[in-house]
Design an enzyme around this catalytic site. Structure first.
Site, mmCIF file in Angstrom:
data_model
loop_
_atom_site.group_PDB
_atom_site.id
_atom_site.type_symbol
_atom_site.label_atom_id
_atom_site.label_comp_id
_atom_site.label_asym_id
_atom_site.label_seq_id
_atom_site.Cartn_x
_atom_site.Cartn_y
_atom_site.Cartn_z
ATOM 1 C CD GLU A 251 18.703 -6.323 25.324
ATOM 2 O OE1 GLU A 251 19.767 -6.633 24.742
ATOM 3 O OE2 GLU A 251 17.885 -5.527 24.855
ATOM 4 C CB CYS A 285 26.472 -8.514 27.938
ATOM 5 S SG CYS A 285 25.852 -6.831 28.017
HETATM 6 P P1 NAD Z 1 21.992 -16.185 34.115
HETATM 7 O O1 NAD Z 1 21.192 -16.372 32.886
HETATM 8 O O2 NAD Z 1 22.515 -17.380 34.797
HETATM 9 O O3 NAD Z 1 21.152 -15.369 35.214
HETATM 10 C C1 NAD Z 1 20.493 -14.166 34.937
HETATM 11 C C2 NAD Z 1 19.257 -14.043 35.806
HETATM 12 O O4 NAD Z 1 18.373 -15.104 35.466
HETATM 13 C C3 NAD Z 1 19.533 -14.177 37.299
HETATM 14 O O5 NAD Z 1 18.682 -13.320 38.021
HETATM 15 C C4 NAD Z 1 19.163 -15.624 37.585
HETATM 16 O O6 NAD Z 1 18.775 -15.831 38.941
HETATM 17 C C5 NAD Z 1 17.990 -15.811 36.645
HETATM 18 N N1 NAD Z 1 17.714 -17.204 36.270
HETATM 19 C C6 NAD Z 1 18.568 -18.255 36.280
HETATM 20 N N2 NAD Z 1 17.913 -19.371 35.875
HETATM 21 C C7 NAD Z 1 16.628 -19.017 35.614
HETATM 22 C C8 NAD Z 1 15.474 -19.702 35.149
HETATM 23 N N3 NAD Z 1 15.514 -21.008 34.870
HETATM 24 N N4 NAD Z 1 14.317 -19.011 34.988
HETATM 25 C C9 NAD Z 1 14.281 -17.693 35.237
HETATM 26 N N5 NAD Z 1 15.339 -16.987 35.686
HETATM 27 C C10 NAD Z 1 16.506 -17.631 35.860
HETATM 28 O O7 NAD Z 1 23.154 -15.177 33.707
HETATM 29 P P2 NAD Z 1 24.422 -14.769 34.568
HETATM 30 O O8 NAD Z 1 25.447 -15.807 34.389
HETATM 31 O O9 NAD Z 1 24.050 -14.385 35.920
HETATM 32 O O10 NAD Z 1 24.839 -13.420 33.794
HETATM 33 C C11 NAD Z 1 25.782 -13.403 32.818
HETATM 34 C C12 NAD Z 1 25.150 -13.493 31.433
HETATM 35 O O11 NAD Z 1 24.300 -12.385 31.215
HETATM 36 C C13 NAD Z 1 26.206 -13.422 30.348
HETATM 37 O O12 NAD Z 1 25.921 -14.352 29.339
HETATM 38 C C14 NAD Z 1 26.065 -11.997 29.827
HETATM 39 O O13 NAD Z 1 26.523 -11.820 28.507
HETATM 40 C C15 NAD Z 1 24.597 -11.772 29.970
HETATM 41 N N6 NAD Z 1 24.275 -10.335 30.002
HETATM 42 C C16 NAD Z 1 23.698 -9.785 28.910
HETATM 43 C C17 NAD Z 1 23.439 -8.406 28.885
HETATM 44 C C18 NAD Z 1 22.836 -7.751 27.671
HETATM 45 O O14 NAD Z 1 22.408 -6.604 27.771
HETATM 46 N N7 NAD Z 1 22.789 -8.419 26.524
HETATM 47 C C19 NAD Z 1 23.757 -7.619 29.997
HETATM 48 C C20 NAD Z 1 24.343 -8.226 31.099
HETATM 49 C C21 NAD Z 1 24.607 -9.597 31.093
#
Ligand code: NAD
Length: 511
Positions: A251, A285
């Site tokens: 997502e 998001c």
């Molecule tokens: P992010 O991808 O940086 O982080 C999300 C999660 O992934 C965190 O727990 C982070 O610690 C982890 N993570 C980071 N690097 C990783 C790796 N290499 N391997 C595994 N895990 C890792 O996202 P963010 O900036 O924290 O959140 C915002 C983003 O999330 C936006 O793009 C938003 O649109 C998206 N989002 C999508 C939805 C949806 O339902 N489509 C919902 C909420 C947020």
């Protein structure tokens, strides 16, 4: 002991869960500026322990009845409602979001608990008739996968910690969650409520820390990954899941469009747009980052939208009242401000907002005159920033809305619901809301939710949202005869008999 949360009465409830062995800890500061707590970080071996513990608890859990598992979810539903005040406080302390947005998380979690507890049918064995009626009977079973890994972001720390875990647990799995390090305590608190509701010890583990460090060991040990986060990280984790041949749902991000037709009620449209663009201070998001208004009403709509946006109130600390708050961190605020400065420097007009208040707050910002060479044009800002432009007719509005690598959410505002529906069907987005921004589709839990294209793979919600946490198994019994020729018939005669019977079955309407 330091920090507001660490000194609070509910800390004892959240501090017990992780068995982290690292000597390192993180100190979390609220977006409001106060120190909240310090928490020990997990190591790779803590990840292994959490997965092993969940795996051994899962063996017994998988043998419990669906009804017993559903009862846990229903008790959890009540406990969440009973803990409303503390949960909303925690969410606000950790994220800085307005309380009304925190409350949406609480609604989401309870709705999910009820929906899945009352839709057990999706997991029950199903009978199927075989290729030839009576000769073959078959059942379809749904077996839990084992341990589901969940990696979640900070923006909806309550919802994204448990709403996906609930169907996974109900399907008979264990879960290990890695929340964003900025919002671990909301996750720990709500998981504690699940244990109070009767979840067996160790079934739902939590690991705390950096995604780049803990993500790989987690993915290497779980049987399925539910990832919510950025498209950039989504691509990394999808490759890791692919390498292991485990299923995953991704997502990811969005650059969501709202189309406002000429026949829209302007005041209503402005009210809907204000919530859709600036709900959760834009850190959502499915929030709207691109507005397209029909040229004949563009100025009138802009005036109403700017007026309503300027009337939004800043929430400086926890409690009800405000309609926007600080962003999650000064780092994120700087990132969002860079989009605004880039657009302004390249000729966009800031109709309202556009300035940093304190070190992490950006006043809700409306831009006009956004052009292709500006980063804000196509990239997700994940902040309170929206651009408006005009369109000449429905076909052009659809073309503009679809001109994005993302396809998460969209909205159409019109008095003509038939026309709005026709437009919605041509939009490349996993959800489309008519006369609303995002909540209508999100809260329709029976219907799948997720993104097209760079917005993700797979879906949450709906019956598929629980079945995906199982392996399906078909057990088919040959009751009489077989596929080989009986009674000494030749292959040719038997083959002709089979094909003739197929013709007959079609004629009599057999399915
Ligand atoms: P992010 O991808 O940086 O982080 C999300 C999660 O992934 C965190 O727990 C982070 O610690 C982890 N993570 C980071 N690097 C990783 C790796 N290499 N391997 C595994 N895990 C890792 O996202 P963010 O900036 O924290 O959140 C915002 C983003 O999330 C936006 O793009 C938003 O649109 C998206 N989002 C999508 C939805 C949806 O339902 N489509 C919902 C909420 C947020």
């Amino acid at each position: 002991m330091t920090g507001i949360i660490e000194n609070s009465s509910y800390w004892s409830r959240v501090a017990v869960l992780p068995t982290n062995t690292s000597s390192q800890s993180i100190t979390i500061t609220s977006p409001y500026g106060q120190e909240l707590y310090s928490l020990k970080l997990s190591t790779k071996s803590d990840v292994a322990t959490a997965v092993e513990t969940a795996r051994s608890a899962q063996i017994t859990w998988a043998t419990s009845s669906l009804k017993a598992r559903a009862q846990v979810l229903l008790r959890f539903h009540d406990l969440v409602l009973a803990s409303k005040g503390e949960l909303l406080d925690l969410i606000q302390w950790e994220t800085g979001k307005p309380r009304r947005d925190a409350n949406e998380e609480l609604l989401d979690v309870t709705l999910n608990a009820r929906y899945y507890a009352r839709h057990l049918g999706a997991l029950k064995n199903r009978k199927h008739s075989g290729a030839f009626p009576l000769l073959i009977s078959a059942i379809e079973r749904h077996i839990p996968l084992g341990v589901v890994g969940i990696i979640a972001p900070w923006n909806y720390p309550l919802t994204l910690a448990v709403s996906d875990a609930l169907p996974a647990l109900l399907a008979g799995n264990g879960v290990v969650l890695k929340p964003d390090p900025l919002t671990s305590v909301t996750a720990l608190y709500v998981i504690d409520l699940l244990y109070q509701a009767g979840l067996p010890e160790g079934l739902f583990g939590v690991v705390i820390g950096d995604g780049a460090k803990l993500g790989t060991p987690l993915i290497n040990q779980v049987d399925f990954l539910m990832f919510t986060g950025s498209t950039k990280v989504g691509r990394i984790v999808a490759a890791q899941c692919g390498e292991r041949l485990i299923g995953s749902v991704l997502e990811l991000g969005g650059k969501n469009a709202m189309i406002i037709r000429a026949d829209a009620d302007i005041e209503k449209a402005a009210e809907i747009a204000t919530r859709a663009c600036f709900g959760n201070t834009g850190q959502l998001c499915i929030s709207i980052e691109r507005l397209y208004a029909h040229s004949s009403i563009e100025q009138e709509f802009l005036d109403a939208f700017v007026r309503r946006t300027r009337a939004m109130t800043y929430q400086r600390s926890i409690g009800w009242g405000g309609s926007y708050g600080p962003l999650i961190s000064p780092v994120h605020a700087t990132r969002v401000m860079a989009f605004i400065s880039d657009a302004r420097d390249k000729g966009a007009t800031i109709q309202t907002g556009g300035q940093l208040i304190g070190n992490a707050t950006i006043a809700p910002t409306i831009l006009t005159g956004v052009a292709e060479n500006m980063n804000v044009c196509r990239e997700e800002t994940f902040g309170p920033v929206v651009s408006i432009s005009g369109f000449a007719n429905d076909a052009q509005a659809i073309q503009f809305a679809n001109d994005s690598e993302y396809g998460l959410n969209a909205s159409v505002i019109s008095r003509d619901k038939k026309r709005a529906m026709a437009i919605a069907k041509q939009l490349r987005a996993g959800t489309v809301n008519i006369n609303e921004g995002y909540a209508t589709a999100w809260s329709t839990l029976g219907s799948p939710m997720g993104g097209f294209d760079a917005s993700g793979l797979g879906r949450r919600h709906g019956l598929a949202g629980i079945v995906q946490y199982t392996e399906s198994q078909t057990i088919a019994t040959q009751n009489a005869l077989g596929f080989g020729p009986p009674f000494g018939l030749s292959d040719e005669t038997w083959g002709n008999l089979l094909t003739t019977s197929l013709g007959l079955m079609k004629k009599i309407g057999w399915r």
